[in-house]
Each structure stands twice: as C-alpha cells, then as structure tokens.
Design a protein around this motif. Structure first.
Motif, PDB file in Angstrom:
ATOM      1  N   UNK A  60      45.947  28.277   8.689  1.00 31.79           N
ATOM      2  CA  UNK A  60      46.688  27.064   9.054  1.00 31.79           C
ATOM      3  C   UNK A  60      46.021  26.291  10.189  1.00 31.79           C
ATOM      4  N   UNK A  61      45.128  26.924  10.946  1.00 32.56           N
ATOM      5  CA  UNK A  61      44.428  26.236  12.042  1.00 32.56           C
ATOM      6  C   UNK A  61      43.185  25.494  11.549  1.00 32.56           C
ATOM      7  N   UNK A  62      42.887  25.622  10.265  1.00 27.93           N
ATOM      8  CA  UNK A  62      41.780  24.882   9.662  1.00 27.93           C
ATOM      9  C   UNK A  62      42.213  23.443   9.445  1.00 27.93           C
ATOM     10  N   UNK A  63      41.235  22.564   9.352  1.00 25.60           N
ATOM     11  CA  UNK A  63      41.537  21.147   9.122  1.00 25.60           C
ATOM     12  C   UNK A  63      42.094  20.950   7.717  1.00 25.60           C
ATOM     13  N   UNK A  65      41.120  18.870   5.474  1.00 22.35           N
ATOM     14  CA  UNK A  65      40.035  18.746   4.491  1.00 22.35           C
ATOM     15  C   UNK A  65      39.425  20.113   4.168  1.00 22.35           C
ATOM     16  N   UNK A  66      39.359  21.007   5.135  1.00 22.64           N
ATOM     17  CA  UNK A  66      38.877  22.373   4.890  1.00 22.64           C
ATOM     18  C   UNK A  66      39.832  23.073   3.917  1.00 22.64           C
ATOM     19  N   UNK A  67      41.128  22.924   4.161  1.00 25.09           N
ATOM     20  CA  UNK A  67      42.134  23.577   3.325  1.00 25.09           C
ATOM     21  C   UNK A  67      42.148  23.038   1.901  1.00 25.09           C
ATOM     22  N   UNK A  68      41.675  21.803   1.708  1.00 26.19           N
ATOM     23  CA  UNK A  68      41.591  21.241   0.358  1.00 26.19           C
ATOM     24  C   UNK A  68      40.463  21.879  -0.453  1.00 26.19           C
ATOM     25  N   UNK A  69      39.416  22.353   0.235  1.00 29.09           N
ATOM     26  CA  UNK A  69      38.237  22.898  -0.432  1.00 29.09           C
ATOM     27  C   UNK A  69      38.313  24.420  -0.591  1.00 29.09           C
ATOM     28  N   UNK A  70      38.849  25.109   0.409  1.00 29.95           N
ATOM     29  CA  UNK A  70      38.869  26.571   0.417  1.00 29.95           C
ATOM     30  C   UNK A  70      40.284  27.106   0.207  1.00 29.95           C
ATOM     31  N   UNK A  71      40.363  28.241  -0.452  1.00 23.71           N
ATOM     32  CA  UNK A  71      41.638  28.942  -0.585  1.00 23.71           C
ATOM     33  C   UNK A  71      41.756  29.947   0.564  1.00 23.71           C
ATOM     34  N   UNK A 114      28.906  46.173  22.884  1.00 25.24           N
ATOM     35  CA  UNK A 114      27.601  46.334  23.536  1.00 25.24           C
ATOM     36  C   UNK A 114      26.829  45.029  23.702  1.00 25.24           C
ATOM     37  N   UNK A 115      27.475  43.909  23.444  1.00 23.17           N
ATOM     38  CA  UNK A 115      26.777  42.631  23.531  1.00 23.17           C
ATOM     39  C   UNK A 115      27.780  41.486  23.545  1.00 23.17           C
ATOM     40  N   UNK A 116      27.240  40.281  23.495  1.00 21.42           N
ATOM     41  CA  UNK A 116      28.079  39.094  23.337  1.00 21.42           C
ATOM     42  C   UNK A 116      27.512  38.265  22.192  1.00 21.42           C
ATOM     43  N   UNK A 117      28.338  37.435  21.653  1.00 20.92           N
ATOM     44  CA  UNK A 117      27.915  36.542  20.593  1.00 20.92           C
ATOM     45  C   UNK A 117      28.416  35.152  20.947  1.00 20.92           C
ATOM     46  N   UNK A 118      27.628  34.142  20.657  1.00 17.48           N
ATOM     47  CA  UNK A 118      28.021  32.761  20.935  1.00 17.48           C
ATOM     48  C   UNK A 118      28.316  32.063  19.611  1.00 17.48           C
ATOM     49  N   UNK A 119      29.433  31.371  19.590  1.00 19.02           N
ATOM     50  CA  UNK A 119      29.845  30.642  18.397  1.00 19.02           C
ATOM     51  C   UNK A 119      30.231  29.231  18.810  1.00 19.02           C
ATOM     52  N   UNK A 120      29.832  28.271  18.007  1.00 18.03           N
ATOM     53  CA  UNK A 120      30.234  26.891  18.229  1.00 18.03           C
ATOM     54  C   UNK A 120      31.217  26.502  17.136  1.00 18.03           C
ATOM     55  N   UNK A 121      32.402  26.117  17.560  1.00 22.69           N
ATOM     56  CA  UNK A 121      33.427  25.647  16.643  1.00 22.69           C
ATOM     57  C   UNK A 121      33.265  24.146  16.454  1.00 22.69           C
ATOM     58  N   UNK A 122      33.421  23.696  15.232  1.00 22.81           N
ATOM     59  CA  UNK A 122      33.429  22.275  14.897  1.00 22.81           C
ATOM     60  C   UNK A 122      34.846  21.933  14.474  1.00 22.81           C
ATOM     61  N   UNK A 123      35.468  21.005  15.195  1.00 27.68           N
ATOM     62  CA  UNK A 123      36.833  20.600  14.913  1.00 27.68           C
ATOM     63  C   UNK A 123      36.893  19.105  14.652  1.00 27.68           C
ATOM     64  N   UNK A 124      37.991  18.687  14.051  1.00 26.92           N
ATOM     65  CA  UNK A 124      38.217  17.261  13.821  1.00 26.92           C
ATOM     66  C   UNK A 124      39.709  16.982  13.966  1.00 26.92           C
ATOM     67  N   UNK A 131      42.166  20.279  13.711  1.00 22.16           N
ATOM     68  CA  UNK A 131      41.852  21.357  12.771  1.00 22.16           C
ATOM     69  C   UNK A 131      40.412  21.807  12.897  1.00 22.16           C
ATOM     70  N   UNK A 132      40.181  23.052  12.527  1.00 23.27           N
ATOM     71  CA  UNK A 132      38.843  23.643  12.575  1.00 23.27           C
ATOM     72  C   UNK A 132      38.161  23.405  11.236  1.00 23.27           C
ATOM     73  N   UNK A 133      36.962  22.821  11.296  1.00 23.62           N
ATOM     74  CA  UNK A 133      36.174  22.579  10.086  1.00 23.62           C
ATOM     75  C   UNK A 133      35.190  23.700   9.812  1.00 23.62           C
ATOM     76  N   UNK A 134      34.615  24.255  10.870  1.00 22.67           N
ATOM     77  CA  UNK A 134      33.568  25.259  10.703  1.00 22.67           C
ATOM     78  C   UNK A 134      33.325  25.971  12.021  1.00 22.67           C
TER      79      UNK A 134
END
Length: 146
Positions: A60-63, A65-71, A114-124, A131-134
């Motif tokens: 539900x936190x996806x945009x 348009x994302x929800x229209x493409x993905x189940x 044992x580490x960290x990971x970096x993620x960039x969220x793309x929202x609109x 909403x989150x696009x990617x």
C-alpha cells in the motif's frame, strides 16, 4: 476501543490533508523539513510492514502507478528475492532527500549483522498521494547524512 479507532481515523485524515499541502509544490533541490518528515514516515511504515512480513500492507506504500503494474504477489517475490535486507535488517537511518523533475530521492542506510547497505528510494506524488516507485542499491558513499 471506539475511541482508539476514532483517533486513528482522525490521524489518517489529518495526515492526508497535511500530505497534500506538503507536496503541493515539488521544487527541484533538497526536500523541505516537512517533506522529509512525511517521506521518512512513509518509508518507515513500509519497512515496518516488511519486518512484520505484512506484504499487503507494505504494498500500500507503493505509488498508484506501481500498483497498476505489479501485483502483491509479484511485489512480495521481488522483495523476498532481491531486497531481503529490507525484511531482515537490524535498523536503518535516513540520509539526503532531494527532488528533481518531480521525482523524490531518499537515501537510506540499512544496518545488517556484519555490514551496511545503502538504498535509494524513488518516490512520487500522484493525485496528492505519496508513493514509492522503486528502490535501488547504491554504494555506501552515495549515502549522505541529512
């Protein structure tokens, strides 16, 4: 119990109104403090849903348009297979937030055992709804503290 439900509904309605004015103008550059607050709350809510393995809630936190493409099923499979760090992390922190051409980018550092990971969220913002696009993995050097 009715009072708790009423307060929850009231907060939801107020946050919807606040979201509309916070994202009414998406000027290029750094996110405003109010925008950053709304964005981090939105991403945090999705991360909490992942931690609870509540895939429908996380979706539900996806945009729109994302929800229209993905189940929900495909979304769940992608998260489990490609982004499992979002489900089994030890914590996270938010870095830089910026807007360019009405696209919002929010950096997030994910703490792992044992580490960290970096993620960039793309929202609109679509029809005043955040909403989150990617999300994409980025190098730790891309993570900039806010």
């Amino acid at each position: 119990m009715k009072k708790v439900a009423f307060v929850g509904l009231l907060l939801l309605l107020l946050s919807g109104c606040a979201s509309k004015e916070v994202f009414e103008s998406l000027a290029d550059g750094p996110c405003t403090a109010k925008q950053k607050s709304a964005i981090t709350a939105h991403v945090t809510s999705q991360l909490q849903a992942f931690a609870n393995e509540d895939w429908e809630e996380a979706f539900t936190y996806s945009s729109p348009s994302f929800q229209e493409v993905f189940t929900v099923e495909l979304f769940t499979a992608i998260i489990k297979n490609e982004y499992s760090v979002l489900v089994s992390n030890l914590g996270y922190s938010f870095g830089e937030c910026s807007i360019s051409n009405e696209e919002i980018l929010q950096s997030v550092k994910i703490e792992l055992p044992n580490s960290t990971s970096a993620i960039t969220y793309q929202l609109s913002v679509e029809n005043t709804k955040l909403g989150i696009n990617a999300a994409r993995f980025s190098t730790p050097g891309d993570f900039l503290a806010a």
